[in-house]
Design a protein around this motif. Structure first.
Motif, PDB file in Angstrom:
ATOM      1  N   SER A  98       1.141  56.522  42.837  1.00  0.00           N
ATOM      2  CA  SER A  98       2.443  56.509  43.505  1.00  0.00           C
ATOM      3  C   SER A  98       3.361  57.522  42.856  1.00  0.00           C
ATOM      4  CB  SER A  98       3.079  55.119  43.441  1.00  0.00           C
ATOM      5  OG  SER A  98       2.242  54.146  44.035  1.00  0.00           O
TER       6      SER A  98
ATOM      7  N   TYR B 251      12.246  49.717  44.908  1.00  0.00           N
ATOM      8  CA  TYR B 251      11.111  49.849  45.811  1.00  0.00           C
ATOM      9  C   TYR B 251      10.628  48.457  46.170  1.00  0.00           C
ATOM     10  CZ  TYR B 251       7.730  48.593  42.162  1.00  0.00           C
ATOM     11  OH  TYR B 251       7.011  47.911  41.215  1.00  0.00           O
TER      12      TYR B 251
ATOM     13  N   THR C  12       5.777  58.056  47.599  1.00  0.00           N
ATOM     14  CA  THR C  12       4.444  57.823  48.137  1.00  0.00           C
ATOM     15  C   THR C  12       3.873  56.573  47.505  1.00  0.00           C
ATOM     16  OG1 THR C  12       3.320  59.127  46.430  1.00  0.00           O
ATOM     17  CG2 THR C  12       4.072  60.307  48.402  1.00  0.00           C
ATOM     18  N   GLY C  13       2.830  56.038  48.121  1.00  0.00           N
ATOM     19  CA  GLY C  13       2.193  54.844  47.582  1.00  0.00           C
ATOM     20  C   GLY C  13       3.156  53.679  47.515  1.00  0.00           C
ATOM     21  N   ALA C  14       3.241  53.071  46.340  1.00  0.00           N
ATOM     22  CA  ALA C  14       4.117  51.913  46.164  1.00  0.00           C
ATOM     23  C   ALA C  14       5.584  52.262  46.348  1.00  0.00           C
ATOM     24  CB  ALA C  14       3.900  51.305  44.773  1.00  0.00           C
TER      25      ALA C  14
ATOM     26  N   ARG D 177       5.220  59.652  38.229  1.00  0.00           N
ATOM     27  CA  ARG D 177       4.179  58.803  38.790  1.00  0.00           C
ATOM     28  C   ARG D 177       4.251  57.426  38.139  1.00  0.00           C
ATOM     29  NH1 ARG D 177       0.078  61.745  41.416  1.00  0.00           N
ATOM     30  NH2 ARG D 177       0.175  63.992  41.059  1.00  0.00           N
TER      31      ARG D 177
END
Length: 456
Positions: A233, A273, A253-255, A227
């Motif tokens: 994220s 990312y 997921t998320g960022a 995470r």
């Protein structure tokens, strides 16, 4: 693949298409008679990806059909169709042809690239999915829920979320990433990455035929990840193996939802990312990352370990440097040798080395006990080590036993993702206190990325 010449009716249709006269149709799908030309694009339904034509920055004549991120600054190309056969000139189209294939045709109707499938339906269509996967399917439905062809099965230099890298254990065939030749030339370069057909529970990065980096065997965990600092994220890698084959994939997921692996022309595998705050691609990590990540840094029976700011070569317990003088000047290629010879029978013992990146060139057995795994090693005179793990997660049950014959190569200590390695030694080595000497390789800060990533 040889050049394919299509009938004159195709040439006329393509000439009209290049002038922008397209039949009405879905702008997210390629349909027979409805191709896309040089100045047109096809987008995924959520607008994340686009399929179209591009030219490298240093060229105005070479054109490629490819997929890139649609709404981000610049053009980050993640897949190229005709990487070995660029279009020369200002005309060409990407079309679903009369034989049901996707093909890239020049202004004369000659195919310079094609999916090249035979025996498929002729009423096919192609669609760019929200994942960035270009798929070819029977427009009437194939009844099996699958695709006739997909770009995710034919990657270039990028590995995207939900894409699988697979190896068929029966045929030995699988998907590989292949780097661009240079940043302005998408033709195949020197570096490739895929599941290792020799030892198919690991991923290897090669320069030509030579291994540059190895991820280490798949551990008992089906998923491993981390995470971000906020906890909102996640970045997770998945692995699966059965009698048919082996696969790896990942998700964010998320960022980390908009993320990618890219194999650079330099031979580095970067994980990035999209950083919305900075409006750029930010690096999560990269491999090889330092001397412990380069293949076989410490020779046979030697292992590499980070110790504070430095990386060190050590010998496994029960071993010593083959040549003390070489090690003293930083030449570790000779590795280590046993202090005492093996009996080569069931009186030999095992010493445990914990948190290890397991060695290269192993064999695997499934669903045996820890005792059976140890006994299998003792019964074979050439067996030098074993590792046992219970499978966990998902639908998997059972166990995994790895055995090594001969030299143990490409060892490293991995504090968070390593496994227990049981090394065969003479029984008299048990109970001895072995305090190895250390030899410094170079100054290098620790990398959070390589702690978490055991596959890549």
């Amino acid at each position: 693949m040889g050049l394919l010449i299509f009938p004159s009716v195709w040439v006329h249709m393509l000439m009209f298409s290049s002038l922008g006269i397209l039949c009405a149709g879905d702008d997210r799908r390629l349909l027979p008679g409805n191709p896309i030309s040089i100045n047109q694009t096809l987008t995924s339904s959520d607008g994340t990806f686009a399929l179209g034509f591009f030219s490298p920055e240093n060229s105005t004549t070479r054109r490629y059909a490819g997929i890139w991120y649609n709404n981000l600054p610049g053009r980050t190309v993640v897949w190229v169709a005709n990487r070995e056969a660029p279009l020369e000139g200002a005309s060409g189209v990407l079309a679903v042809t009369a034989d049901g294939n996707i093909a890239l045709l020049d202004g004369d109707g000659t195919a310079v690239w094609s999916t090249n499938l035979s025996g498929i339906p002729t009423n096919t269509s192609a669609e760019l999915l929200d994942s960035g996967n270009l798929v070819l399917a029977d427009a009437a439905g194939d009844g099996g829920g699958g695709y006739l062809w997909q770009s995710f099965d034919n990657p270039t230099d990028h590995y995207l979320p939900t894409m699988q890298l697979r190896l068929d254990l029966k045929t030995g065939r699988g998907q590989s990433l292949v780097a661009w030749r240079d940043p302005q030339d998408p033709s195949p370069g020197r570096f490739s990455l895929g599941i290792d057909p020799r030892s198919p529970l690991q991923v290897v990065l090669r320069e030509g035929s030579r291994i540059r980096w190895r991820g280490g065997p798949w551990s008992a965990r089906q998923a491993i990840g981390f995470r971000d600092d906020s906890g909102s994220s996640m970045f997770v890698e998945y692995s699966a193996a059965d009698e048919e084959g082996v696969s790896v994939s990942y998700a964010g997921t998320g960022a980390f939802a908009l993320s990618r692996y890219v194999l650079r022309p330099t031979g580095d595998l970067d994980v990035l990312y999209w950083n919305h705050r900075a409006s750029n691609w930010s690096l999560i990590g990269s491999v090889p990352d330092g001397p412990c990540e380069i293949y076989e840094p410490c020779g046979p029976f030697g292992y590499c370990e980070f110790d504070g700011p430095s990386a060190l070569c050590r010998c496994l317990q029960g071993f010593e440097p083959k040549d003390e003088k070489d090690w003293a000047v930083g030449n570790f290629s000779g590795g280590c040798v046993r202090r005492l010879p093996l009996a080569l029978d069931r009186t030999d013992a095992f010493l445990k080395s914990d948190a290890m990146k397991l060695p290269d060139k192993f064999s695997v057995s499934w669903n045996v006990s820890a005792g059976q795994c140890e006994a299998a090693c003792l019964e074979h005179r050439r067996c030098t080590a074993y590792a046992f793990a219970n499978l966990s997660g998902g639908d998997s049950v059972g166990s995994r036993c790895l055995l090594w014959d001969g030299e143990l190569l490409d060892l490293a200590r991995r504090v968070n993702t390593g496994e227990d390695l049981f090394v065969r030694v003479a029984a008299s080595e048990l109970g001895k206190y072995f305090s190895p000497n250390f030899w410094s390789i170079i100054f290098l800060p620790k990398s959070v990325f390589h702690i978490y990533h055991h596959h890549f």
